[in-house]
Scaffold this motif. Sequence first.
Motif, PDB file in Angstrom:
ATOM      1  N   MET A 164       0.812  -1.213   0.000  1.00 21.22           N
ATOM      2  CA  MET A 164       0.000   0.000   0.000  1.00 21.22           C
ATOM      3  C   MET A 164       0.849   1.267   0.000  1.00 21.22           C
ATOM      4  O   MET A 164       0.415   2.318  -0.454  1.00 21.22           O
ATOM      5  CB  MET A 164      -0.925   0.008   1.220  1.00 21.22           C
ATOM      6  CG  MET A 164      -1.994  -1.075   1.200  1.00 21.22           C
ATOM      7  SD  MET A 164      -3.177  -0.862  -0.142  1.00 21.22           S
ATOM      8  CE  MET A 164      -4.058   0.581   0.428  1.00 21.22           C
ATOM      9  N   ALA A 165       2.077   1.167   0.497  1.00 18.40           N
ATOM     10  CA  ALA A 165       2.922   2.348   0.649  1.00 18.40           C
ATOM     11  C   ALA A 165       3.690   2.714  -0.614  1.00 18.40           C
ATOM     12  O   ALA A 165       4.292   3.789  -0.669  1.00 18.40           O
ATOM     13  CB  ALA A 165       3.915   2.120   1.796  1.00 18.40           C
ATOM     14  N   ASP A 166       3.678   1.851  -1.621  1.00 22.24           N
ATOM     15  CA  ASP A 166       4.476   2.089  -2.825  1.00 22.24           C
ATOM     16  C   ASP A 166       3.575   2.026  -4.055  1.00 22.24           C
ATOM     17  O   ASP A 166       2.881   1.029  -4.275  1.00 22.24           O
ATOM     18  CB  ASP A 166       5.580   1.030  -2.917  1.00 22.24           C
ATOM     19  CG  ASP A 166       6.544   1.287  -4.057  1.00 22.24           C
ATOM     20  OD1 ASP A 166       6.169   0.998  -5.220  1.00 22.24           O
ATOM     21  OD2 ASP A 166       7.665   1.764  -3.807  1.00 22.24           O
ATOM     22  N   ASP A 167       3.588   3.068  -4.867  1.00 23.48           N
ATOM     23  CA  ASP A 167       2.690   3.130  -6.023  1.00 23.48           C
ATOM     24  C   ASP A 167       2.918   1.988  -7.000  1.00 23.48           C
ATOM     25  O   ASP A 167       1.967   1.374  -7.489  1.00 23.48           O
ATOM     26  CB  ASP A 167       2.862   4.466  -6.755  1.00 23.48           C
ATOM     27  CG  ASP A 167       2.313   5.645  -5.965  1.00 23.48           C
ATOM     28  OD1 ASP A 167       1.530   5.406  -5.028  1.00 23.48           O
ATOM     29  OD2 ASP A 167       2.676   6.789  -6.276  1.00 23.48           O
ATOM     30  N   ASP A 168       4.176   1.690  -7.302  1.00 22.55           N
ATOM     31  CA  ASP A 168       4.476   0.635  -8.272  1.00 22.55           C
ATOM     32  C   ASP A 168       4.072  -0.737  -7.745  1.00 22.55           C
ATOM     33  O   ASP A 168       3.495  -1.562  -8.467  1.00 22.55           O
ATOM     34  CB  ASP A 168       5.960   0.633  -8.633  1.00 22.55           C
ATOM     35  CG  ASP A 168       6.357   1.859  -9.443  1.00 22.55           C
ATOM     36  OD1 ASP A 168       5.461   2.492 -10.047  1.00 22.55           O
ATOM     37  OD2 ASP A 168       7.558   2.188  -9.463  1.00 22.55           O
ATOM     38  N   LEU A 169       4.369  -0.988  -6.482  1.00 20.41           N
ATOM     39  CA  LEU A 169       4.005  -2.280  -5.890  1.00 20.41           C
ATOM     40  C   LEU A 169       2.489  -2.423  -5.800  1.00 20.41           C
ATOM     41  O   LEU A 169       1.941  -3.499  -6.042  1.00 20.41           O
ATOM     42  CB  LEU A 169       4.623  -2.416  -4.504  1.00 20.41           C
ATOM     43  CG  LEU A 169       6.146  -2.505  -4.441  1.00 20.41           C
ATOM     44  CD1 LEU A 169       6.607  -2.546  -2.988  1.00 20.41           C
ATOM     45  CD2 LEU A 169       6.658  -3.720  -5.200  1.00 20.41           C
ATOM     46  N   ARG A 170       1.826  -1.335  -5.462  1.00 19.32           N
ATOM     47  CA  ARG A 170       0.372  -1.377  -5.378  1.00 19.32           C
ATOM     48  C   ARG A 170      -0.240  -1.667  -6.749  1.00 19.32           C
ATOM     49  O   ARG A 170      -1.199  -2.420  -6.866  1.00 19.32           O
ATOM     50  CB  ARG A 170      -0.149  -0.048  -4.827  1.00 19.32           C
ATOM     51  CG  ARG A 170      -1.639  -0.063  -4.488  1.00 19.32           C
ATOM     52  CD  ARG A 170      -2.004   1.115  -3.598  1.00 19.32           C
ATOM     53  NE  ARG A 170      -1.749   2.399  -4.235  1.00 19.32           N
ATOM     54  CZ  ARG A 170      -0.789   3.249  -3.856  1.00 19.32           C
ATOM     55  NH1 ARG A 170       0.006   2.957  -2.844  1.00 19.32           N
ATOM     56  NH2 ARG A 170      -0.615   4.405  -4.484  1.00 19.32           N
ATOM     57  N   GLY A 171       0.347  -1.087  -7.797  1.00 19.13           N
ATOM     58  CA  GLY A 171      -0.137  -1.354  -9.144  1.00 19.13           C
ATOM     59  C   GLY A 171       0.065  -2.794  -9.560  1.00 19.13           C
ATOM     60  O   GLY A 171      -0.815  -3.413 -10.173  1.00 19.13           O
ATOM     61  N   ARG A 172       1.231  -3.355  -9.215  1.00 18.94           N
ATOM     62  CA  ARG A 172       1.461  -4.756  -9.562  1.00 18.94           C
ATOM     63  C   ARG A 172       0.512  -5.659  -8.787  1.00 18.94           C
ATOM     64  O   ARG A 172       0.011  -6.642  -9.334  1.00 18.94           O
ATOM     65  CB  ARG A 172       2.910  -5.145  -9.271  1.00 18.94           C
ATOM     66  CG  ARG A 172       3.124  -6.642  -9.467  1.00 18.94           C
ATOM     67  CD  ARG A 172       4.535  -7.089  -9.530  1.00 18.94           C
ATOM     68  NE  ARG A 172       4.589  -8.548  -9.515  1.00 18.94           N
ATOM     69  CZ  ARG A 172       5.697  -9.255  -9.635  1.00 18.94           C
ATOM     70  NH1 ARG A 172       6.851  -8.649  -9.807  1.00 18.94           N
ATOM     71  NH2 ARG A 172       5.666 -10.575  -9.591  1.00 18.94           N
ATOM     72  N   ALA A 173       0.283  -5.337  -7.517  1.00 21.43           N
ATOM     73  CA  ALA A 173      -0.641  -6.148  -6.725  1.00 21.43           C
ATOM     74  C   ALA A 173      -2.033  -6.112  -7.340  1.00 21.43           C
ATOM     75  O   ALA A 173      -2.695  -7.147  -7.459  1.00 21.43           O
ATOM     76  CB  ALA A 173      -0.673  -5.650  -5.283  1.00 21.43           C
ATOM     77  N   ARG A 174      -2.465  -4.925  -7.739  1.00 22.37           N
ATOM     78  CA  ARG A 174      -3.792  -4.792  -8.353  1.00 22.37           C
ATOM     79  C   ARG A 174      -3.884  -5.618  -9.625  1.00 22.37           C
ATOM     80  O   ARG A 174      -4.886  -6.303  -9.872  1.00 22.37           O
ATOM     81  CB  ARG A 174      -4.049  -3.312  -8.656  1.00 22.37           C
ATOM     82  CG  ARG A 174      -5.392  -3.045  -9.308  1.00 22.37           C
ATOM     83  CD  ARG A 174      -6.521  -3.304  -8.327  1.00 22.37           C
ATOM     84  NE  ARG A 174      -7.815  -3.100  -8.957  1.00 22.37           N
ATOM     85  CZ  ARG A 174      -8.438  -4.000  -9.704  1.00 22.37           C
ATOM     86  NH1 ARG A 174      -7.889  -5.192  -9.903  1.00 22.37           N
ATOM     87  NH2 ARG A 174      -9.623  -3.742 -10.225  1.00 22.37           N
ATOM     88  N   ALA A 175      -2.837  -5.591 -10.439  1.00 25.47           N
ATOM     89  CA  ALA A 175      -2.834  -6.386 -11.669  1.00 25.47           C
ATOM     90  C   ALA A 175      -2.841  -7.883 -11.353  1.00 25.47           C
ATOM     91  O   ALA A 175      -3.467  -8.677 -12.058  1.00 25.47           O
ATOM     92  CB  ALA A 175      -1.608  -6.026 -12.510  1.00 25.47           C
ATOM     93  N   GLY A 176      -2.163  -8.249 -10.269  1.00 28.40           N
ATOM     94  CA  GLY A 176      -2.103  -9.655  -9.905  1.00 28.40           C
ATOM     95  C   GLY A 176      -3.440 -10.232  -9.470  1.00 28.40           C
ATOM     96  O   GLY A 176      -3.671 -11.434  -9.589  1.00 28.40           O
ATOM     97  N   TYR A 177      -4.318  -9.361  -8.962  1.00 30.46           N
ATOM     98  CA  TYR A 177      -5.632  -9.824  -8.532  1.00 30.46           C
ATOM     99  C   TYR A 177      -6.633  -9.900  -9.689  1.00 30.46           C
ATOM    100  O   TYR A 177      -7.757 -10.367  -9.510  1.00 30.46           O
ATOM    101  CB  TYR A 177      -6.198  -8.903  -7.448  1.00 30.46           C
ATOM    102  CG  TYR A 177      -5.450  -8.978  -6.147  1.00 30.46           C
ATOM    103  CD1 TYR A 177      -5.354 -10.172  -5.447  1.00 30.46           C
ATOM    104  CD2 TYR A 177      -4.821  -7.852  -5.610  1.00 30.46           C
ATOM    105  CE1 TYR A 177      -4.657 -10.248  -4.253  1.00 30.46           C
ATOM    106  CE2 TYR A 177      -4.127  -7.923  -4.415  1.00 30.46           C
ATOM    107  CZ  TYR A 177      -4.049  -9.121  -3.742  1.00 30.46           C
ATOM    108  OH  TYR A 177      -3.348  -9.199  -2.566  1.00 30.46           O
TER     109      TYR A 177
END
Length: 212
Positions: free
Chosen positions: A126-139
């Motif tokens: 949640m704290a990192d924009d890039d990681l949050r984007g990858r997580a969203r894509a992964g779901y």
Amino acid sequence: MIANDGRRERKKAQTRARIQDAALDLFAGQGYRETTIAQIAARADVATRTVTLHFPAKEDLLFADDPFTPESLAARLRDRQPESTLDAVREWMHATMRELDERDRATGVDPAHLWQRRALRADLLMADDDLRGRARAGYRDLELLIAEAIGEDLGLPTDALLPRLAAVTVVTGLREIYVTREGRARTAASELAGLVDEVLAFAKAGLRTAPA
């Protein structure tokens, strides 16, 4: 030979877990972007090459080995009749969580450790924009599977609004559990299962009240 293979696989799994634990500790303490692979290797007491062999990309330390896979959900949804999709998702979540607790107990690991680590991981994402984007894509795959199954339940195409809306609600709700006040206070599968039920009940209520 079989016994040796089993020991080798257990040792490999233990090394992966140790590396991931070291990475999470460092990410939480000094930041994801500020942490180097060399620092992770030193914390885990392994060679730098060992880290990259197990996790070729730094992001893999956060995204690899997620137990809630699209493949296992797809298998559960194929066998859901006469259950509704949301009931099947609920049982899939409960069963997977129980299996994870049983696995940890069998290996002498406190089951609470896994859920604490997942909460820490959620905070980092949640704290990192890039990681949050990858997580969203992964779901995304999970959302599409649930939307298709709900569409079948309702006699609607997968790309209709209602199945897609319900699927996004479910997956987002399950993801958000770990960063909620309630989720942080619970460190056992049996406790977190109640929050899973709340998410599914919310989605069910939405389907019941939606226009025909």
